[in-house]
Design an enzyme around this catalytic site. Structure first.
Site, PDB file in Angstrom:
ATOM      1  N   ARG A  47       0.944  -1.321   0.206  1.00 18.00           N
ATOM      2  CA  ARG A  47      -0.088  -0.090   0.075  1.00 18.00           C
ATOM      3  C   ARG A  47       0.865   1.104   0.019  1.00 18.00           C
ATOM      4  O   ARG A  47       1.905   1.370   0.366  1.00 18.00           O
ATOM      5  CB  ARG A  47      -0.805   0.026   1.159  1.00 18.00           C
ATOM      6  CG  ARG A  47      -2.220  -1.157   1.199  1.00 18.00           C
ATOM      7  CD  ARG A  47      -2.595  -0.901   2.401  1.00 18.00           C
ATOM      8  NE  ARG A  47      -2.109  -0.941   3.753  1.00 18.00           N
ATOM      9  CZ  ARG A  47      -2.574  -0.499   4.898  1.00 18.00           C
ATOM     10  NH1 ARG A  47      -3.998  -0.440   4.771  1.00 18.00           N
ATOM     11  NH2 ARG A  47      -1.819  -0.600   5.755  1.00 18.00           N
ATOM     12  N   SER A 110       7.719  -5.075   6.750  1.00 18.36           N
ATOM     13  CA  SER A 110       7.377  -6.014   7.805  1.00 18.36           C
ATOM     14  C   SER A 110       8.414  -7.285   7.731  1.00 18.36           C
ATOM     15  O   SER A 110       7.350  -8.364   7.372  1.00 18.36           O
ATOM     16  CB  SER A 110       5.919  -6.096   8.015  1.00 18.36           C
ATOM     17  OG  SER A 110       5.270  -4.768   8.233  1.00 18.36           O
ATOM     18  N   ASP A 163       5.321  -2.987  11.183  1.00 15.22           N
ATOM     19  CA  ASP A 163       3.912  -2.656  11.125  1.00 15.22           C
ATOM     20  C   ASP A 163       3.235  -2.493  12.573  1.00 15.22           C
ATOM     21  O   ASP A 163       2.485  -1.695  12.657  1.00 15.22           O
ATOM     22  CB  ASP A 163       3.069  -3.918  10.402  1.00 15.22           C
ATOM     23  CG  ASP A 163       3.264  -5.237  10.670  1.00 15.22           C
ATOM     24  OD1 ASP A 163       3.957  -5.425  11.833  1.00 15.22           O
ATOM     25  OD2 ASP A 163       2.803  -6.108  10.234  1.00 15.22           O
TER      26      ASP A 163
END
Ligand code: ADP
Length: 432
Positions: A47, A110, A163
């Protein structure tokens, strides 16, 4: 959990809990202003976010672009992957008014990283199906900065985070009593704010706040106190990371359906509850966690949804009501154990912080003056599966006791990992 947290803070390799330093010593508090960006790589979706903040606790504008990473890029070259990522940001910036000076970017990455500063860190190893040999050991923030420069973008990574750290940042932005964050999605992890003097393995660590966010990597937690069933052992044997991520394998979305499948398979072998049409139960991962959830949440009197799932997904036609009830029970037990273990882990963090009500002295407060504590939480399992959430919340109250639990809030932070990284980019671009 607390014992292992101490051991992981005492020395590198002291525990299966890595307790990684993040160098995040300041969290957003609502005073941030401006436009910031973030890139979130490592979850189910890749994203790009644009976040406009200001006017106190308000996120004025938020733009998200989401897409899967093409499979071939996860096994190609470092340059190709980071160019793809940089181009996605370039797309997002299309049509934006030019800003003076460099723009700040939060990079949620992550994967296990050995952090050197808040804005740099080297990749320890790829996970989640990524395998690009030449990235290991490189500073991933620098890789991205180079790709951004090659695309002609005046953007720079000012925060490289995991994250969970993004989730904690967004939680803290809304509520300064937020001290920890937990993610329970495909995988699971947690981070929290530790006192620097408790981070023994890094003596002399000085920060302005006296604290630093520690990324626990709690999915890898293990302890001889954790009861392990034959199904956990079977599951572990099936995975490519045997003997690792033991806690994650009992808790997270990637595995719960499979644990239930292993139990049902054993039942099919040892009894005739499924008749002789249970061959598909021998297929690993045929029962996903969302299906397990749908089975558990079927509240129709004749369990018609369970019948349909058994028929369509497991190729078991005409399972009698008694068998369908048994399947629901198995899914319930697997869910309940996972939720209760996650709750116990959260209480472990609260205990380490002296906020579990067990020792007023350790929190420096007299009895009767409880401190409000907020834990930011997100992830598909917690957010998408109400029964899991109920069991987790219930166990938290059960372990802490009602009085203490009243002061502990789990707060869902939607999109925290991405928005939080943009907010951290803001915090760490202005003051250093
Ligand atoms: P990720 O952790 O992969 O970045 P998410 O936080 O969205 O992404 O978590 C996705 C996982 O959550 C899925 O793999 C699935 O196991 C679980 N999940 C999502 N929705 C549900 C649901 N409704 N019921 C149960 N599990 C769910």
């Amino acid at each position: 959990m607390v014992v292992e947290m101490h051991a992981g803070l005492a020395s590198d390799g002291g525990s299966k809990l890595k307790m990684l330093l993040t160098f995040v010593d300041a969290l957003p508090n609502g005073n941030e202003e401006g436009i910031y960006y973030s890139i979130d790589l490592g979850g189910t979706n890749f994203r790009v976010l644009r976040v406009e903040v200001g006017a106190g606790f308000v996120i004025i504008n938020q733009k998200v672009q989401q897409q899967p990473i093409p499979e071939e890029l996860t096994k190609g070259t470092t340059e190709d992957l980071f160019n793809f990522v940089a181009l996605a940001l370039k797309d997002c910036l299309e049509g934006e008014d030019g800003q003076d000076g460099k723009r700040a970017l939060g990079f949620t990455f992550s994967f296990p990283v050995r952090q050197i500063s808040v804005s740099s860190g080297s990749l320890i190893r790829w996970t989640k199906g990524f395998s690009i040999g030449d990235t290991v050991g490189k500073d991933v923030a620098q890789c991205l900065n180079e790709a951004l420069a090659n695309c002609g973008l005046n953007v720079r990574v000012t925060a490289l985070v995991n994250d969970t750290v993004g989730t904690l940042a967004l939680g803290h932005y809304y509520d300064e009593d937020t001290v920890a964050a937990v993610i329970i999605g495909s995988g699971t992890n947690a981070c929290y704010i530790e006192r620097t003097d408790a981070i023994i393995k890094c003596q002399g660590l000085l920060t302005n706040s006296g604290g630093m966010v520690v990324n626990m990597e709690w999915g890898n937690f293990w302890s001889s106190h954790l009861p392990r069933t034959p199904y956990d052992i079977l599951l572990d044997d099936e995975t490519h990371n045997r003997n690792d991520q033991g806690f994650e394998k009992m808790i997270s979305g990637m595995y719960l359906g499979e644990i239930a499948r292993l139990v049902l398979h054993r039942m099919a072998q040892e009894s005739d509850v499924f008749g002789d049409a249970a061959d598909s139960l021998s297929n690993p991962f045929i029962l996903s966690t969302p299906l397990l959830a749908a089975i558990r949440e079927d509240d129709s009197p004749d369990l018609s949804k369970v019948r349909r799932i058994l028929q369509e997904h497991l190729k078991i036609p005409d399972a009698p009501l008694k068998t369908r009830r048994l399947v629901v029970k198995v899914c319930d037990i697997v869910t309940r154990r996972a939720a209760r273990l996650a709750a116990a882990g959260i209480v472990g963090i609260l205990k380490k912080l002296g906020r579990d009500g067990s020792g007023a002295a350790s929190s420096g407060r007299a009895r009767g003056q409880p401190r409000r504590t907020v834990v930011a939480i997100e992830g598909g399992l917690y957010q998408g599966y109400p029964v899991f959430r109920e069991y987790l919340d219930e166990a938290l109250v059960e372990i802490l006791g009602e009085e203490v639990a009243q002061n502990v809030t789990l707060r869902v932070t939607e999109d925290g990992s991405g928005i939080g990284a943009a907010l951290l980019a803001a915090v760490h671009s202005s003051n250093r």
